[in-house]
Write a protein that holds these residues in place. Structure first.
Motif, PDB file in Angstrom:
ATOM      1  N   ALA A  20       0.822  -1.210   0.000  1.00  0.00           N
ATOM      2  CA  ALA A  20       0.000   0.000   0.000  1.00  0.00           C
ATOM      3  C   ALA A  20       0.861   1.266   0.000  1.00  0.00           C
ATOM      4  O   ALA A  20       0.565   2.224  -0.715  1.00  0.00           O
ATOM      5  CB  ALA A  20      -0.933   0.002   1.208  1.00  0.00           C
ATOM      6  N   VAL A  21       1.937   1.279   0.778  1.00  0.00           N
ATOM      7  CA  VAL A  21       2.813   2.449   0.852  1.00  0.00           C
ATOM      8  C   VAL A  21       3.460   2.715  -0.502  1.00  0.00           C
ATOM      9  O   VAL A  21       3.545   3.856  -0.953  1.00  0.00           O
ATOM     10  CB  VAL A  21       3.886   2.260   1.948  1.00  0.00           C
ATOM     11  CG1 VAL A  21       4.961   3.328   1.852  1.00  0.00           C
ATOM     12  CG2 VAL A  21       3.248   2.274   3.330  1.00  0.00           C
ATOM     13  N   TYR A  22       3.906   1.668  -1.178  1.00  0.00           N
ATOM     14  CA  TYR A  22       4.599   1.827  -2.454  1.00  0.00           C
ATOM     15  C   TYR A  22       3.668   1.825  -3.660  1.00  0.00           C
ATOM     16  O   TYR A  22       4.118   2.066  -4.777  1.00  0.00           O
ATOM     17  CB  TYR A  22       5.658   0.729  -2.607  1.00  0.00           C
ATOM     18  CG  TYR A  22       6.943   1.063  -1.908  1.00  0.00           C
ATOM     19  CD1 TYR A  22       8.011   1.608  -2.592  1.00  0.00           C
ATOM     20  CD2 TYR A  22       7.083   0.860  -0.541  1.00  0.00           C
ATOM     21  CE1 TYR A  22       9.188   1.931  -1.950  1.00  0.00           C
ATOM     22  CE2 TYR A  22       8.250   1.178   0.118  1.00  0.00           C
ATOM     23  CZ  TYR A  22       9.301   1.717  -0.594  1.00  0.00           C
ATOM     24  OH  TYR A  22      10.461   2.045   0.048  1.00  0.00           O
ATOM     25  N   GLY A  23       2.391   1.540  -3.444  1.00  0.00           N
ATOM     26  CA  GLY A  23       1.440   1.540  -4.546  1.00  0.00           C
ATOM     27  C   GLY A  23       1.678   0.406  -5.534  1.00  0.00           C
ATOM     28  O   GLY A  23       1.518   0.577  -6.739  1.00  0.00           O
ATOM     29  N   ILE A  24       2.066  -0.749  -5.003  1.00  0.00           N
ATOM     30  CA  ILE A  24       2.290  -1.927  -5.842  1.00  0.00           C
ATOM     31  C   ILE A  24       1.328  -3.022  -5.424  1.00  0.00           C
ATOM     32  O   ILE A  24       0.725  -2.961  -4.353  1.00  0.00           O
ATOM     33  CB  ILE A  24       3.750  -2.426  -5.734  1.00  0.00           C
ATOM     34  CG1 ILE A  24       4.115  -2.765  -4.284  1.00  0.00           C
ATOM     35  CG2 ILE A  24       4.716  -1.388  -6.302  1.00  0.00           C
ATOM     36  CD1 ILE A  24       5.512  -3.336  -4.103  1.00  0.00           C
ATOM     37  N   GLY A  25       1.193  -4.022  -6.236  1.00  0.00           N
ATOM     38  CA  GLY A  25       0.305  -5.135  -5.913  1.00  0.00           C
ATOM     39  C   GLY A  25       0.925  -6.079  -4.897  1.00  0.00           C
ATOM     40  O   GLY A  25       2.143  -6.086  -4.680  1.00  0.00           O
ATOM     41  N   ARG A  26       0.087  -6.894  -4.276  1.00  0.00           N
ATOM     42  CA  ARG A  26       0.554  -7.860  -3.285  1.00  0.00           C
ATOM     43  C   ARG A  26       1.536  -8.852  -3.898  1.00  0.00           C
ATOM     44  O   ARG A  26       2.535  -9.223  -3.278  1.00  0.00           O
ATOM     45  CB  ARG A  26      -0.622  -8.616  -2.675  1.00  0.00           C
ATOM     46  CG  ARG A  26      -1.438  -7.798  -1.712  1.00  0.00           C
ATOM     47  CD  ARG A  26      -2.614  -8.585  -1.139  1.00  0.00           C
ATOM     48  NE  ARG A  26      -2.133  -9.715  -0.370  1.00  0.00           N
ATOM     49  CZ  ARG A  26      -2.580 -10.973  -0.521  1.00  0.00           C
ATOM     50  NH1 ARG A  26      -3.508 -11.249  -1.399  1.00  0.00           N
ATOM     51  NH2 ARG A  26      -2.105 -11.932   0.209  1.00  0.00           N
TER      52      ARG A  26
ATOM     53  N   GLU B 220      11.134   3.283   4.718  1.00  0.00           N
ATOM     54  CA  GLU B 220      11.281   4.708   4.455  1.00  0.00           C
ATOM     55  C   GLU B 220      12.582   5.062   3.737  1.00  0.00           C
ATOM     56  O   GLU B 220      12.657   6.075   3.057  1.00  0.00           O
ATOM     57  CB  GLU B 220      11.208   5.489   5.760  1.00  0.00           C
ATOM     58  CG  GLU B 220       9.853   5.468   6.411  1.00  0.00           C
ATOM     59  CD  GLU B 220       9.830   6.178   7.749  1.00  0.00           C
ATOM     60  OE1 GLU B 220      10.902   6.410   8.338  1.00  0.00           O
ATOM     61  OE2 GLU B 220       8.727   6.486   8.217  1.00  0.00           O
ATOM     62  N   LYS B 221      13.611   4.234   3.893  1.00  0.00           N
ATOM     63  CA  LYS B 221      14.927   4.551   3.327  1.00  0.00           C
ATOM     64  C   LYS B 221      14.888   4.845   1.825  1.00  0.00           C
ATOM     65  O   LYS B 221      15.399   5.883   1.397  1.00  0.00           O
ATOM     66  CB  LYS B 221      15.904   3.420   3.645  1.00  0.00           C
ATOM     67  CG  LYS B 221      17.340   3.755   3.338  1.00  0.00           C
ATOM     68  CD  LYS B 221      18.346   2.820   3.965  1.00  0.00           C
ATOM     69  CE  LYS B 221      18.088   1.371   3.700  1.00  0.00           C
ATOM     70  NZ  LYS B 221      19.175   0.485   4.139  1.00  0.00           N
ATOM     71  N   PRO B 222      14.262   4.017   0.965  1.00  0.00           N
ATOM     72  CA  PRO B 222      14.218   4.338  -0.459  1.00  0.00           C
ATOM     73  C   PRO B 222      13.361   5.557  -0.788  1.00  0.00           C
ATOM     74  O   PRO B 222      13.494   6.156  -1.839  1.00  0.00           O
ATOM     75  CB  PRO B 222      13.626   3.092  -1.108  1.00  0.00           C
ATOM     76  CG  PRO B 222      13.783   2.006  -0.113  1.00  0.00           C
ATOM     77  CD  PRO B 222      13.758   2.670   1.222  1.00  0.00           C
ATOM     78  N   LEU B 223      12.480   5.935   0.130  1.00  0.00           N
ATOM     79  CA  LEU B 223      11.605   7.084  -0.089  1.00  0.00           C
ATOM     80  C   LEU B 223      12.228   8.386   0.423  1.00  0.00           C
ATOM     81  O   LEU B 223      11.581   9.430   0.404  1.00  0.00           O
ATOM     82  CB  LEU B 223      10.252   6.852   0.598  1.00  0.00           C
ATOM     83  CG  LEU B 223       9.457   5.642   0.124  1.00  0.00           C
ATOM     84  CD1 LEU B 223       8.240   5.433   1.007  1.00  0.00           C
ATOM     85  CD2 LEU B 223       9.061   5.803  -1.324  1.00  0.00           C
TER      86      LEU B 223
END
Length: 70
Positions: free
Chosen positions: A21-27, A64-67
């Motif tokens: 959900a945070v990264y906006g990707i699928g499960r 959070e590191k990559p963001l």
């Protein structure tokens, strides 16, 4: 959830669904990324800890590191 029960800080650990959900990707992609981290000996994928046979958890720091987080 009532306003007095809404957490003010994010949790220290996230499950794979929360990571997706945070990264906006699928499960499916999220689970592939956490498994990739284990199979590549930590060279690729999302760093995580395995909890039991089927469950994974990702620390808030690693999430959070990559963001650009702390």
């Amino acid at each position: 959830m009532t306003p007095d029960r809404i957490p003010t800080t994010p949790p220290a650990w996230f499950n794979v669904e929360m990571y997706a959900a945070v990264y906006g990707i699928g499960r499916h992609v999220a689970y592939a990324n956490v498994r990739l981290w284990h199979t590549s000996s930590g060279r690729e994928g999302m760093p995580n800890e395995r909890v039991g046979k089927k469950h994974y958890r990702i620390s808030r720091y690693e999430l959070e590191k990559p963001l650009g987080g702390p």
